[in-house]
Design an enzyme around this catalytic site. Structure first.
Site, PDB file in Angstrom:
ATOM      1  N   ARG A  52     -28.450  38.109 -31.195  1.00 14.30           N
ATOM      2  CA  ARG A  52     -28.855  37.624 -29.863  1.00 14.30           C
ATOM      3  C   ARG A  52     -29.247  38.792 -28.966  1.00 14.30           C
ATOM      4  NH1 ARG A  52     -25.088  37.112 -26.422  1.00 14.30           N
ATOM      5  NH2 ARG A  52     -23.595  36.118 -27.810  1.00 14.30           N
ATOM      6  N   TYR A 105     -49.097  23.603 -15.086  1.00 14.37           N
ATOM      7  CA  TYR A 105     -48.742  22.796 -16.265  1.00 14.37           C
ATOM      8  C   TYR A 105     -47.565  21.877 -15.903  1.00 14.37           C
ATOM      9  CZ  TYR A 105     -46.358  21.802 -20.672  1.00 14.37           C
ATOM     10  OH  TYR A 105     -45.712  21.180 -21.694  1.00 14.37           O
ATOM     11  N   ASP A 178     -49.208  32.795 -15.373  1.00 13.28           N
ATOM     12  CA  ASP A 178     -49.126  32.182 -16.697  1.00 13.28           C
ATOM     13  C   ASP A 178     -50.489  32.417 -17.351  1.00 13.28           C
ATOM     14  OD1 ASP A 178     -49.241  30.465 -18.891  1.00 13.28           O
ATOM     15  OD2 ASP A 178     -47.952  28.961 -17.961  1.00 13.28           O
ATOM     16  N   LYS A 203     -49.326  28.903 -28.190  1.00 16.18           N
ATOM     17  CA  LYS A 203     -50.733  28.578 -28.076  1.00 16.18           C
ATOM     18  C   LYS A 203     -51.594  29.673 -28.744  1.00 16.18           C
ATOM     19  CE  LYS A 203     -49.002  25.071 -26.158  1.00 16.18           C
ATOM     20  NZ  LYS A 203     -48.131  25.243 -25.046  1.00 16.18           N
TER      21      LYS A 203
HETATM   22  C1  PLP Z   1     -49.989  26.799 -19.548  1.00 15.05           C
HETATM   23  C2  PLP Z   1     -48.689  26.509 -20.215  1.00 15.05           C
HETATM   24  N1  PLP Z   1     -47.588  27.179 -19.835  1.00 15.05           N
HETATM   25  C3  PLP Z   1     -46.390  26.958 -20.418  1.00 15.05           C
HETATM   26  C4  PLP Z   1     -46.228  26.012 -21.411  1.00 15.05           C
HETATM   27  C5  PLP Z   1     -44.872  25.761 -22.012  1.00 15.05           C
HETATM   28  O1  PLP Z   1     -44.780  26.325 -23.269  1.00 15.05           O
HETATM   29  P1  PLP Z   1     -43.916  25.755 -24.500  1.00 15.05           P
HETATM   30  O2  PLP Z   1     -44.473  24.401 -24.857  1.00 15.05           O
HETATM   31  O3  PLP Z   1     -44.077  26.784 -25.556  1.00 15.05           O
HETATM   32  O4  PLP Z   1     -42.501  25.636 -24.003  1.00 15.05           O
HETATM   33  C6  PLP Z   1     -47.346  25.294 -21.847  1.00 15.05           C
HETATM   34  C7  PLP Z   1     -47.227  24.285 -22.909  1.00 15.05           C
HETATM   35  O5  PLP Z   1     -48.113  23.483 -23.127  1.00 15.05           O
HETATM   36  C8  PLP Z   1     -48.603  25.551 -21.233  1.00 15.05           C
HETATM   37  O6  PLP Z   1     -49.729  24.897 -21.606  1.00 15.05           O
END
Ligand code: PLP
Length: 385
Positions: A52, A105, A178, A203
């Site tokens: 961890r 998001y 982000d 992604k």
């Molecule tokens: C722009 C964006 N930020 C954060 C996330 C969250 O990521 P995760 O699904 O890996 O938890 C997503 C997920 O679709 C996203 O599209």
């Protein structure tokens, strides 16, 4: 900042990936061990004690991610939302406030509003392009954090990172970007004034729809110490196999992003010409309100295209369920093309809120297949409307 620094592809391939010195293995080995034998009590062999707290495969990924984003420290987590949660808890306390884009998001908003809201973190969604409202919201709430997603999911809005950084910093707030949609190949927010970058590495960075993960990247030692402590003390870390797959994905990010971007441009142009289409949301078009900013802060327009259909919800649902190469599924950024109906899928959690998504909107994650085949797939689906 990028002067005298290796190019993106070189950093993606080599950072943290030195060959293994005992055998010469060119690919650093995958370390599954959860624990490490010390030489004696309190005398570690190479800094590793327990999984961890530290794992060589995760460390290799973290070094690679830091280099990819021009940061000094990166932290890898079990998902994008785990990364966001750990980041926010590392730097905010009950009573603190976040100003975020009103097109963030849905899962990010759900985390900030419905989870962290219960622990005393306030939030105000704003239109990030409206500088006066942004500045007023930061000022009024004495916000400590400004949260930007650009391009945003799924509305494809573009926010001027350098400008928002100035506004946030003038009011004493930190800027988080982000960078999931652009990826570090097309945009490096830390070089534009952002303090923190977050990713859903699930992604484009992972890139093959086979590993869930998240990352936080910073360029400041004090912030790094706080986030590192939460990563260790809370433990939402990525496992070794996940870290290994993410590293493997990141090595090819540049070549994939080029093809994603080329294919998306062709798909967007094809969609724009259809009478069944009301609007295509794609920052590569000159008429997109964020086009000039995107050109300034990104080195390509990426692989995401959203489209609103003239035939409303029924037409959107029909297309979503009739393509063959574009698979109807959540997520994005993998090599295969995906079709998403956000209002009922990825963004169902923000229905009825200020962040709700139009019901006639489809989000296309354009993959690296041959563009002619992708367009033929869309042609067939549109012919059935
Ligand atoms: C722009 C964006 N930020 C954060 C996330 C969250 O990521 P995760 O699904 O890996 O938890 C997503 C997920 O679709 C996203 O599209």
């Amino acid at each position: 900042m990028t002067e005298n620094v290796q190019g993106s592809n070189t950093r993606f391939v080599h950072a943290g990936q030195a060959f293994e010195p005992v055998t010469g293995a060119v690919v650093p080995p995958l370390h599954f061990s959860t624990t490490y034998a010390p030489e004696a009590i309190g005398k570690l062999r190479s800094g590793y004690e327990y999984g961890r707290g530290g794992n060589p495969t995760r460390d290799a990924l973290q070094e690679q991610l830091a280099a990819a984003e021009f940061g000094t420290h990166a932290f890898s987590f079990g998902s994008g939302l785990a990364a966001e949660d750990s980041l926010i808890r590392a730097i905010l306390r009950p009573g603190d406030h976040i100003v975020l884009g009103n097109d963030a998001y849905g899962g990010t908003f759900r985390l900030i509003d419905r989870v962290l809201g219960g622990w005393g973190i306030g939030n105000t969604p704003v239109n990030m392009s409206d500088e006066a409202s942004l500045a007023a919201a930061i000022e009024k709430n004495k916000a400590k954090l400004v949260w930007v997603e650009t391009p945003s999911n799924p509305m494809m809005k573009i926010t001027d990172i350098a400008r928002v950084a100035e506004i946030a910093h003038a009011a004493g707030a930190l800027l988080v970007v982000d960078n999931t949609f652009a990826s570090p190949f097309l945009q490096q927010p830390l070089t534009l004034g952002a303090d923190i970058v977050v990713h859903s590495t699930t992604k484009y960075i992972g890139g093959h729809s086979d590993v869930v993960g998240g990352a936080v990247i910073v360029k400041d030692d004090e912030l790094a110490e706080k986030i590192g402590f939460i990563q260790f003390a809370v433990g939402a870390v990525s496992g070794p196999m996940d870290a290994f797959l993410t590293t493997r994905g990141l090595k090819t990010l540049g070549v994939r992003m080029r093809t994603h971007s080329e294919n998306a441009a062709k798909v967007a142009a094809w969609l724009r010409d259809r009478k069944e289409v009301e609007r295509v949301l794609y920052p590569g078009f000159e008429e997109h309100p964020g086009h000039e900013i995107a050109k300034k802060q990104m080195s390509g327009f990426g692989g995401m295209v959203s489209v609103q259909l003239a035939g409303g919800e029924a037409a959107a649902r029909k297309i979503a369920e009739s393509t063959r190469l574009f698979t109807l599924a959540e997520s994005l950024g993998g090599i295969e093309s995906l079709m998403n109906y956000p209002s009922e899928m990825t963004h169902a959690s923000v229905k009825g809120t200020e962040l709700a998504v139009p019901v006639n909107l489809l989000r296309l994650s354009v993959g690296i297949e041959d563009s002619a085949d992708l367009i033929e797939d869309l042609e067939r689906a549109f012919a059935g409307l």
